[in-house]
Design a protein around this motif. Structure first.
Motif, mmCIF file in Angstrom:
data_model
loop_
_atom_site.group_PDB
_atom_site.id
_atom_site.type_symbol
_atom_site.label_atom_id
_atom_site.label_comp_id
_atom_site.label_asym_id
_atom_site.label_seq_id
_atom_site.Cartn_x
_atom_site.Cartn_y
_atom_site.Cartn_z
ATOM 1 N N ALA A 259 0.820 -1.211 0.000
ATOM 2 C CA ALA A 259 0.000 0.000 0.000
ATOM 3 C C ALA A 259 0.855 1.261 0.000
ATOM 4 C CB ALA A 259 -0.924 -0.002 1.213
ATOM 5 N N PRO A 260 0.340 2.358 -0.542
ATOM 6 C CA PRO A 260 1.090 3.621 -0.537
ATOM 7 C C PRO A 260 1.392 4.085 0.886
ATOM 8 C CG PRO A 260 -0.801 3.741 -2.015
ATOM 9 C CD PRO A 260 -0.958 2.488 -1.230
ATOM 10 N N LEU A 261 2.586 4.633 1.051
ATOM 11 C CA LEU A 261 3.032 5.140 2.348
ATOM 12 C C LEU A 261 3.446 6.593 2.177
ATOM 13 C CD1 LEU A 261 3.647 4.365 5.318
ATOM 14 C CD2 LEU A 261 5.984 3.870 4.578
ATOM 15 N N GLN A 262 2.949 7.466 3.029
ATOM 16 C CA GLN A 262 3.215 8.902 2.918
ATOM 17 C C GLN A 262 4.400 9.315 3.788
ATOM 18 O OE1 GLN A 262 0.442 7.561 4.170
ATOM 19 N NE2 GLN A 262 0.204 8.262 6.289
ATOM 20 N N SER A 263 5.060 10.405 3.383
ATOM 21 C CA SER A 263 6.181 10.933 4.152
ATOM 22 C C SER A 263 6.360 12.415 3.855
ATOM 23 C CB SER A 263 7.480 10.177 3.833
ATOM 24 O OG SER A 263 7.846 10.363 2.479
ATOM 25 N N LEU A 264 7.105 13.088 4.731
ATOM 26 C CA LEU A 264 7.517 14.476 4.529
ATOM 27 C C LEU A 264 8.989 14.451 4.141
ATOM 28 C CD1 LEU A 264 5.759 16.004 7.663
ATOM 29 C CD2 LEU A 264 5.010 16.218 5.283
ATOM 30 N N THR B 220 2.545 10.461 12.834
ATOM 31 C CA THR B 220 3.561 9.547 12.318
ATOM 32 C C THR B 220 4.687 10.269 11.594
ATOM 33 O OG1 THR B 220 2.282 9.288 10.272
ATOM 34 C CG2 THR B 220 1.917 7.651 12.020
ATOM 35 N N ASN B 221 4.461 11.517 11.189
ATOM 36 C CA ASN B 221 5.470 12.263 10.432
ATOM 37 C C ASN B 221 5.525 13.701 10.918
ATOM 38 O OD1 ASN B 221 4.106 10.175 8.453
ATOM 39 N ND2 ASN B 221 6.185 10.461 7.699
ATOM 40 N N LEU B 222 6.738 14.246 10.986
ATOM 41 C CA LEU B 222 6.953 15.601 11.491
ATOM 42 C C LEU B 222 7.970 16.320 10.620
ATOM 43 C CD1 LEU B 222 6.987 17.858 13.798
ATOM 44 C CD2 LEU B 222 8.938 16.558 14.709
ATOM 45 N N TRP C 295 7.727 7.892 12.135
ATOM 46 C CA TRP C 295 7.557 6.747 13.029
ATOM 47 C C TRP C 295 6.625 5.744 12.368
ATOM 48 C CZ3 TRP C 295 7.756 11.791 14.482
ATOM 49 C CH2 TRP C 295 8.688 12.153 15.462
ATOM 50 N N ALA C 296 6.845 4.472 12.603
ATOM 51 C CA ALA C 296 6.010 3.432 12.004
ATOM 52 C C ALA C 296 4.597 3.434 12.593
ATOM 53 C CB ALA C 296 6.657 2.061 12.199
ATOM 54 N N SER D 195 1.716 5.695 14.977
ATOM 55 C CA SER D 195 1.377 7.018 15.485
ATOM 56 C C SER D 195 1.490 7.067 17.004
ATOM 57 C CB SER D 195 -0.051 7.389 15.070
ATOM 58 O OG SER D 195 -0.390 8.671 15.543
ATOM 59 N N GLY D 196 1.988 8.166 17.509
ATOM 60 C CA GLY D 196 2.108 8.352 18.938
ATOM 61 C C GLY D 196 2.375 9.809 19.269
ATOM 62 N N GLU D 197 2.408 10.107 20.564
ATOM 63 C CA GLU D 197 2.686 11.476 21.001
ATOM 64 C C GLU D 197 4.187 11.682 21.130
ATOM 65 O OE1 GLU D 197 0.171 13.801 23.925
ATOM 66 O OE2 GLU D 197 1.984 13.482 25.135
ATOM 67 N N HIS D 198 4.665 12.797 20.579
ATOM 68 C CA HIS D 198 6.082 13.120 20.604
ATOM 69 C C HIS D 198 6.262 14.613 20.855
ATOM 70 C CE1 HIS D 198 7.064 9.142 18.990
ATOM 71 N NE2 HIS D 198 6.065 9.320 18.132
#
Length: 261
Positions: free
Chosen positions: A38-43, A176-178, A221-222, A224-227
């Protein structure tokens, strides 16, 4: 295909009639569709924010051990709407950049066809939300003296900046992305980036020419979580720079939208 083999003896006499074998690869026996990721998004580091869009990278892949992958079809859904085709630069392209609007929810799916003409089912990526937190967001806390400045080239029209060592900006988020967004230029200095209390990088914002609204630091991050990200101004610079200024233009976050089906 034809394969031939011949022998040469110790006197260098070559076999005048080599043995051969000819065969045909019949792709019609491949009845199994490709296996698609499946497609995976990133910055993407060093990307430039638009006005007001956010650059997001989508990547995907597929495998087919018999006849290979001959083409992909990518589709996009925005805010829960119907899927529409997204163009690809070549039939076998496995990545594309999109300019997405902040606040929107996006979902992508892809399918693949093998060399025998078998299409896979669509493989859906998880829906995600694009959030751009401008420097004036109440979610960002500043330590020390920071100055807000109107800049037509900034994302949202303003940035916060400081040149003083030990001044910092802190932002807590869930996703998941910052990306930390800041301008680079001839008078910019250095800052440390700390993630969840651990130093992640030292970022040099110097550039020989002005480069506004750049993603100067990214992290993914693989799950999602709080960072928490903290930008700590060092008050130092490279020798070519004329100053130690560090800006916060925005923090961009990609986070899953678990409410969508």
């Amino acid at each position: 295909h034809t394969f031939e083999v011949r022998a040469i003896d110790a006197s260098v006499n070559t076999d005048p009639s080599p043995d051969s074998r000819t065969w045909t690869v019949d792709l019609t026996v491949d009845a199994t569709a490709p296996v698609v990721q499946a497609p995976l998004q990133s910055l993407v580091m060093s990307s430039t924010l638009g006005t007001p869009t956010i650059p997001v990278r989508l990547e995907w892949s597929a495998t087919d051990d018999i006849s290979g992958v001959s083409q992909y079809q990518l589709q996009q859904s925005t805010n829960g709407g119907a899927y529409t085709n997204a163009s690809l630069s070549t039939p076998t392209t496995t990545g594309r950049n999109f300019s997405l609007s902040p606040g929107g929810t996006y979902q992508f799916r892809v399918r693949a066809m093998d060399g025998a003409g078998n299409w896979s089912d669509y493989s859906e990526g998880a829906p995600f939300v694009v959030n751009a937190n401008q420097e004036s967001s109440s979610a960002i806390s500043y330590i020390g003296s920071w100055t807000q400045q109107n800049l037509s080239t900034a994302y949202g029209g303003t940035t916060n900046h400081t040149s003083t060592q030990a001044n910092s900006a802190q932002f807590t988020f869930s996703g998941t992305n910052l990306a930390w967004v800041a301008p680079k230029g001839p008078d910019r200095g250095k800052a440390e980036v700390w993630i969840d209390g651990v130093k992640a990088s030292t970022v040099d914002l110097y550039a020989s020419t002005e480069q506004p609204a750049k993603m100067v630091f990214t992290r993914s991050w693989a799950v999602s979580g709080e960072h928490t990200i903290e930008v700590r101004v060092l008050g130092t610079k490279t020798s070519a720079s004329s100053g130690t200024r560090v800006d916060v233009d925005a923090f961009v976050v990609l986070s899953p939208n678990v409410a969508m089906p």
